[in-house]
Design a protein around this motif. Structure first.
Motif, PDB file in Angstrom:
ATOM      1  N   THR A   1       0.828  -1.211   0.000  1.00 24.56           N
ATOM      2  CA  THR A   1       0.000   0.000   0.000  1.00 24.56           C
ATOM      3  C   THR A   1       0.858   1.255   0.000  1.00 24.56           C
ATOM      4  O   THR A   1       0.507   2.267  -0.629  1.00 24.56           O
ATOM      5  CB  THR A   1      -0.928   0.015   1.230  1.00 24.56           C
TER       6      THR A   1
ATOM      7  N   SER B   1      -1.493   8.122   1.858  1.00 22.87           N
ATOM      8  CA  SER B   1      -0.894   6.814   2.159  1.00 22.87           C
ATOM      9  C   SER B   1      -1.162   6.421   3.604  1.00 22.87           C
ATOM     10  O   SER B   1      -1.388   5.241   3.906  1.00 22.87           O
ATOM     11  CB  SER B   1       0.605   6.839   1.881  1.00 22.87           C
TER      12      SER B   1
ATOM     13  N   LEU C   1      -4.704   5.116   3.759  1.00 24.21           N
ATOM     14  CA  LEU C   1      -4.811   3.810   3.110  1.00 24.21           C
ATOM     15  C   LEU C   1      -4.239   2.699   3.984  1.00 24.21           C
ATOM     16  O   LEU C   1      -4.822   1.611   4.096  1.00 24.21           O
ATOM     17  CB  LEU C   1      -4.084   3.830   1.760  1.00 24.21           C
TER      18      LEU C   1
ATOM     19  N   VAL D   1      -6.072  -0.617   5.576  1.00 21.28           N
ATOM     20  CA  VAL D   1      -5.564  -1.981   5.373  1.00 21.28           C
ATOM     21  C   VAL D   1      -5.405  -2.701   6.711  1.00 21.28           C
ATOM     22  O   VAL D   1      -5.763  -3.884   6.850  1.00 21.28           O
ATOM     23  CB  VAL D   1      -4.216  -1.949   4.614  1.00 21.28           C
TER      24      VAL D   1
END
Length: 344
Positions: free
Chosen positions: A163, A247, A250, A254
């Motif tokens: 990711t 980021s 994200l 996750v």
């Protein structure tokens, strides 16, 4: 290219540079260790393991004050390194400017030299001198954080790592544009400082010709260009920082999605998920700082390389006369006076 000026940063200073990096890396390891301690503490608490809870608490009580002292010493050493590196750079630059012959010296205005010794060196100090240490520290934290994640749960760690690659790849596209923007800021700073110096030193001439209004309009135009260049640079930097912030979001998503699935399957514990959340700062924060830090460092390095051109300029000493050391008198021998061809 002769890199005498740029290399002066590390002259008799390489030891402090290495020590600054090592102390920063030690602090990074402490943050990672605290995440592992948090995981153990939660899992032992769920299992009601009193003995291990006491051991973990004891280790925490010891590590926290040691970490605080280490952080202070690390900052103090980095500040000392920064001071010496900046002084080395300033002194070497001034020394090379003073060695220039008049032809080489007059290729640049006095305002240009002033801008290099003030604006450019400030940028280099923050983005290159300090930035290089910060890059090593953040890189160590990133590597340590990823390794700790793989030790805890390799599948979740791999998901997070994949990711993080996306914003890294996207932000790298803007590196060249950042360097150009930083160079334009330095150029406009130089032009503005040089212009202001000229009008202040020639203030009498300005008043004599009664052209204050025209000069003021030109000063406004140069100030506008200067601030516009800064705005372009800051907007690019904000864009890169926005990508890195995405980021972070994200990676958090996750962790919750993949982590929840593994928790339901019994492949991960609650403590390990909490450790991942804690280690999230040891991965996403370094990524954010590495992207912006490396971009800034490359841009400031371009300014630093321009300094080396001064060291490459040739010094014309053909008309220089070295006068012997003066003792107590000056003697004139073999002189004569001629008037209308008659010596006396």
């Amino acid at each position: 290219m002769n890199e005498k000026i740029s290399k002066s940063i590390y002259k008799k200073n390489i030891g402090l540079f290495i020590l600054s990096c090592l102390l920063g890396i030690m602090t990074s390891i402490l943050f990672i260790a605290l995440a592992i301690i948090l995981q153990k503490f939660i899992d032992y608490s769920i299992n009601k393991d009193i003995d291990n809870i006491f051991k973990v608490t004891t280790v925490s009580v010891i590590l926290l004050p040691l970490g605080a002292v280490g952080m202070y010493v690390g900052y103090a050493v980095k500040n000392l390194y920064t001071k010496r590196a900046t002084l080395n750079l300033k002194n070497t630059l001034v020394e090379n400017i003073l060695r220039l012959d008049m032809r080489s010296f007059n290729k640049e205005s006095n305002g240009t030299y002033i801008s290099r010794l003030s604006n450019d060196i400030t940028i280099i100090q923050n983005d290159y001198i300090k930035g290089t240490v910060e890059i090593f520290v953040q890189l160590a934290m990133l590597v340590g954080g990823v390794l700790a994640m793989f030790i805890i749960n390799s599948f979740l760690a791999l998901s997070i790592l994949l990711t993080c690659i996306i914003p890294l790849a996207v932000s790298s596209i803007f590196n060249n544009r950042m360097q150009k923007a930083q160079g334009e800021v330095a150029e406009q700073n130089k032009n503005y400082v040089s212009f202001i110096k000229d009008i202040l030193s020639g203030n009498q001439v300005v008043k004599s010709f009664n052209i204050e209004k025209e000069i003021f309009e030109r000063a406004k135009a140069k100030a506008n260009k200067q601030e516009k260049a800064k705005m372009v640079y800051e907007n690019l930097l904000s864009l890169i920082m926005s990508l890195t912030d995405i980021s972070t979001f994200l990676v958090a998503v996750v962790i919750f999605i993949v982590g929840t699935q593994q928790l339901m399957k019994g492949e991960i514990t609650v403590g390990e998920i909490m450790a991942f959340i804690q280690l999230l700062n040891c991965v996403t924060v370094p990524i954010n700082r590495l992207i912006t830090g490396f971009t800034k460092r490359q841009a400031s390095r371009a300014l630093l390389m321009n300094f080396n051109k001064i060291g490459e300029a040739k010094t014309d000493q053909t008309q220089r006369i070295d006068i012997p050391k003066f003792s107590n008198k000056i003697s004139l021998n073999g002189l004569s006076l001629s008037v209308d061809g008659k010596k006396s």
